[in-house]
Design an enzyme around this catalytic site. Structure first.
Site, PDB file in Angstrom:
ATOM      1  CG  ASP A 148     -12.470 -49.217  98.281  1.00 26.95           C
ATOM      2  OD1 ASP A 148     -11.689 -49.421  99.107  1.00 26.95           O
ATOM      3  OD2 ASP A 148     -13.242 -48.045  98.117  1.00 26.95           O
ATOM      4  CD  GLU A 161     -11.635 -51.397 102.611  1.00 26.68           C
ATOM      5  OE1 GLU A 161     -10.419 -51.026 103.136  1.00 26.68           O
ATOM      6  OE2 GLU A 161     -12.162 -50.721 101.750  1.00 26.68           O
TER       7      GLU A 161
END
Length: 684
Positions: free
Chosen positions: A322, A359
Site C-alpha cells: 500500500d 501501489e
C-alpha cells in the site's frame, strides 16, 4: 559488524536460559520489560531493565518470558520537539508475534508458541505469466456463504473451507490477495461515528495476524491459536494450488497524527520511526496522519524482518505494498527508486521468488511513480485502468451525448500490449498489474450504473472517495428495470472483463466483479462491515452467465500463451517468450498512421503470435469495436493463418456450451460485429 548483524534477532526468541527480548531505540534513556499477570493484564508483576548495546539495541532475558505470557514496554527519554516518551504508558513491542486486547483501546504483546506442522506442503510457485490475482477480504469472502458451517463464516478457516477453495479453483484464478490481515484497529474518528475500519488499512503491528478473523475457538486459544488457524488457511490454499498474497501497510500506522494514540513506535522513538520536521510536525505523505520513516535503517530493517517472517514462517507467496512510494522516500523525503529498502525487498535472498507488487504512489509531493520501480517489482497500473474505463465507458457516453468519439484506438493498443511506454524493455509486460477495479473505487458493475459516487453513508457528507471515476450509468443513475439499459450495462461489464483478461500483463480481478457485485454506488466503502461489502453467494441468472463468462475467459487465457507474453517483442526480431503483435483495421488492412491517430476510428484488430520457450506456439486474433452500432470486419490475411476459430464474443450473455460446434472463418471473410463488443479467435 554489519548493519544486519547489529539489528539481528529483534523481538523475542527462546534461549536455553529463558526468553530474550531485543528492542531498537536510539533516543530512549531507559527501557523496561513489563511482565503482566495472566488474569489482570494491567498488573505488572515483574520488571526487567533492558541493557543498551553499542547499536542502540536494548536487550534482556527472563524465564518468565515464555509462551502465553503477556508483556509490554515502558520507555523513558528526553522531552524534545521530536520526542514522545512517556514512561507511564505500556507499549507494544514492534516485533510482537501475537497481541491480546485487554480493553476497548488497549493491547498487550503475547509470547506465542509458533509450532506448526506443514506436513511437507510447499508454496505453489505459480509462474508469473500464469498468475491471475483475485483481490478479496477475509471476512467478506465467506461471511454470507451458507454452504459452510456458520461458525466458520468470515474467518481464516472460512477462507480455507472446501466451498471457498472449490469456488476459486473453478473460477480459474491462481492467487488470493487479501486486504490487510496484520493486526489493525479502527480510527478514533470512525468509532465516534459508530463505524469501523472494515478494510484494515490502519496497522497496529506488523508481525501479528488480525485476531478477529480467527474463529471463536482460535480466539479462545489466544494469539497462538489464531496464528495456527492462519497457517492452516495458507496450508490448505497451497494444497489446492492457490497462492496467498497479503496487502501490507508499512507506510503508516494506527498511531495517527501527532496527537493520536501512542501504542508503540511513537513512544519507543518518535524521532526515528516517523517522518517529521525539526519542530516535530509530522510529514504526512500518506493522508493518514503519519508516515513511517524508512530513511532510518532500523525502520527499514523492521519492514524487511516483517516480510521475511510472513514469507518464510507463514509461507506467504507475495505482497502488495500500500502506498509503496512512501517506502522509497529518502532522508530528504523524495522518492528514490534506488532506496535501500526498495532494492532490499526484491534482492534479499530470504525473499527470493516472493512476488512483490507496488501501489506506486502516495499523496505527497512527487508521489506518483508508476513505472519507476526497479525490476523485478510489479506495479499496479493506474494508466491501464483509466484507459480501459475511458474507452468502454466515458467515450461511449461522450459519443451518445455530443458525438465526440474520444481518443480512438492508439493509446488503447499500447495498454493492450503491456504498456511498453510505462514499463521498460528489461521489465516486460508482466511488470504491469492490470486492473479495472480494486477494493477502493466503484465495483465493475457500479462503473456501468453510476455517474457519481454515493458515499453519504460514510459519514463525510459525500466528500470522501474520488470524483474521477470515468464511469457511465448508460442513461439512468443506479438500479433500473429498463431492459435495454440493463443489457447495455452487462455487455459493458463483459467488455471490461474481457479486455482485462485478454491484455498482456498480470491481471487482477476484484472479488465479486466476476458476477456483477454492486456496492450501490459507494466508491469508498472502507467503513462498512455489512452486506454492502460482503460477497453474496446467491445470484441471479444474468450473474451466473457473467460468472461463466469470466471462468471461460480465464480458461482461454491459460490455453493461449499468446495472451500472456513474458517479454516485449522487438520489431524485426524473434524474442523468446514474447508475442509478435500485428495490428489491422476493420477492413483487415495494416493500420495506417491516420487510423492510429484518428479519434473517429474505434475498431481495431490485433493478431498475437507467441514465441514460447516452454509451450507450443500459439496465435490469436482479438477484434475490438467501440461504437454502439453494429459493423462488419474483414478478418485479416496473415502469413501462416488458414482459418480463424471463434472462441468468445462479448455480445453473448454467456459463453458457448462446451459441446457447441466451433465457428470457423477463412482469412478475408466478413465477420458481423455487434455494437460495442469484443471477440477472440484462435488463428490456425
Amino acid at each position: 559488524m554489519t548493519q544486519a548483524d547489529a539489528f539481528a534477532h529483534l523481538g523475542i526468541r527462546q534461549t536455553a536460559s529463558g526468553g530474550e527480548i531485543r528492542v531498537w531505540s536510539e533516543n530512549a534513556t531507559r527501557i523496561d520489560l513489563c511482565l503482566l499477570d495472566n488474569k489482570d493484564a494491567n498488573w505488572v508483576f515483574k520488571t526487567v531493565a533492558l541493557v543498551r548495546d553499542a547499536n542502540n539495541v536494548w536487550y534482556g532475558k527472563t524465564k518468565s518470558l515464555a509462551p502465553g505470557r503477556k508483556y509490554a514496554l515502558r520507555v523513558s527519554g528526553p522531552d524534545g520537539p521530536n520526542d514522545a516518551f512517556d514512561p507511564a504508558l505500556l507499549l507494544l513491542d514492534p516485533y510482537a508475534r501475537g497481541l491480546a486486547r485487554t480493553g476497548p483501546d488497549t493491547w498487550r504483546g503475547v509470547v506465542i508458541d509458533d509450532h506448526f506442522n506443514w506436513n511437507g506442503v510447499h508454496k505453489p510457485k505459480t509462474a508469473l505469466d500464469h498468475t491471475v490475482i483475485y483481490e478479496g477480504h477475509v471476512k467478506g469472502l465467506s461471511k454470507l456463504n451458507t454452504r459452510m458451517p456458520e461458525h466458520l463464516r468470515g474467518t481464516y478457516a472460512g477462507l480455507a473451507h472446501e466451498t471457498t477453495i472449490t469456488y476459486l479453483q473453478k473460477l480459474g484464478v491462481t492467487a488470493v490477495q487479501l486486504l490487510p490481515v496484520h493486526a489493525f484497529v479502527s480510527e478514533r474518528r470512525l468509532m465516534k461515528q459508530g463505524l469501523s475500519n472494515y478494510w484494515g488499512y490502519n496497522t497496529l503491528n506488523f508481525f501479528s495476524p488480525h485476531s478477529f478473523y480467527g474463529t471463536r475457538q482460535a480466539q479462545a486459544e489466544g494469539p497462538s491459536g489464531v496464528l495456527r488457524e492462519f497457517k492452516g488457511m495458507v496450508k490448505l490454499l497451497h494444497e489446492a494450488g492457490l497462492e496467498v498474497f497479503l496487502d501490507v501497510v508499512y507506510n503508516h500506522t494506527a498511531e495517527e497524527g501527532r496527537t493520536g494514540p501512542t501504542t508503540s513506535l511513537r513512544g519507543i522513538d518518535n524521532a526515528n520511526y516517523y517522518r517529521q520536521t525539526k519542530s516535530g510536525t509530522y510529514i504526512d505523505v500518506t493522508g493518514c496522519g503519519n508516515s513511517v520513516n524508512t530513511a532510518t535503517p532500523a525502520v527499514s530493517r523492521m519492514i524487511l524482518d516483517s516480510l521475511k517472517y510472513w514469507a518464510n514462517d507463514v509461507q506467504i507467496d507475495g505482497f502488495r505494498f500500500d502506498l509503496a512510494a512512501t517506502l522509497g522516500r529518502n532522508g530528504d523525503h523524495y522518492f528514490d527508486p534506488g532506496h535501500p529498502l526498495i532494492r532490499g525487498i526484491v534482492n534479499d535472498p530470504a525473499l527470493k521468488d516472493v512476488k512483490m507488487i507496488a501501489e506506486p504512489w502516495d499523496v505527497g509531493m512527487g508521489g506518483w511513480q508508476t513505472g519507476n520501480f526497479p525490476a523485478p517489482w510489479q506495479e499496479w497500473n493506474d494508466r491501464y485502468r483509466d484507459r480501459m474505463r475511458k474507452f468502454w465507458l466515458r467515450d461511449i457516453r461522450s459519443i451518445r451525448e455530443n458525438g465526440s468519439p474520444g481518443d480512438g484506438v492508439g493509446m488503447l493498443a499500447t495498454r493492450l500490449a503491456g504498456s511498453s511506454n510505462t514499463f521498460s524493455q528489461a521489465r516486460g509486460p508482466l511488470a504491469s498489474v492490470n486492473f479495472i477495479t480494486a477494493h477502493d473505487g466503484f465495483t465493475m458493475a457500479d462503473l456501468t450504473a453510476y455517474d457519481v459516487k454515493h458515499n453519504v453513508g460514510n459519514g463525510e457528507a459525500n466528500r470522501d472517495g474520488t470524483d474521477n471515476n470515468l464511469s457511465y450509468n448508460h442513461g439512468v443513475e443506479g438500479a433500473t428495470t429498463n431492459r435495454a439499459i440493463e443489457a447495455s450495462r452487462r455487455r459493458t461489464i463483459r467488455n471490461l472483463m474481457g479486455t482485462l483478461l485478454l491484455s498482456a500483463g498480470t491481471p487482477m480481478i476484484t472479488a465479486g466483479d466476476e458476477f456483477g457485485r454492486s456496492q450501490k454506488g459507494n466508491n469508498n466503502a472502507y467503513c462498512h462491515d455489512s452486506e454492502l461489502t460482503w460477497l453474496s453467494w446467491d445470484r441471479r441468472k444474468w450473474q451466473n452467465g457473467l460468472w461463466q463468462t469470466t471462468q471461460h475467459l480465464l480458461r482461454l487465457r491459460r490455453e493461449n500463451p499468446a495472451l500472456r507474453p513474458e517479454h516485449f517483442g522487438v520489431f524485426g526480431e524473434t524474442t523468446p517468450s514474447a508475442s509478435q503483435m500485428d495490428w489491422y483495421d476493420g477492413g483487415g488492412n495494416s493500420m495506417s498512421v491516420y487510423e492510429w491517430n484518428s479519434p473517429e476510428n474505434r475498431t481495431l484488430q490485433f493478431l498475437a503470435a507467441s514465441t514460447p520457450e516452454h509451450e507450443e506456439p500459439n496465435r490469436i486474433l482479438v477484434v475490438i469495436h467501440g461504437i454502439e452500432s453494429p459493423t462488419s470486419v474483414v478478418l485479416p490475411h496473415h502469413a501462416g493463418v488458414t482459418r480463424y476459430t471463434l472462441l468468445w464474443d462479448s455480445s453473448d450473455d454467456a459463453p458457448p456450451a462446451p459441446d457447441a460446434p466451433p465457428l470457423t472463418f477463412a482469412p478475408g471473410a466478413d465477420y458481423p460485429v455487434a455494437a460495442s463488443s469484443l471477440q477472440l479467435f484462435r488463428a490456425d
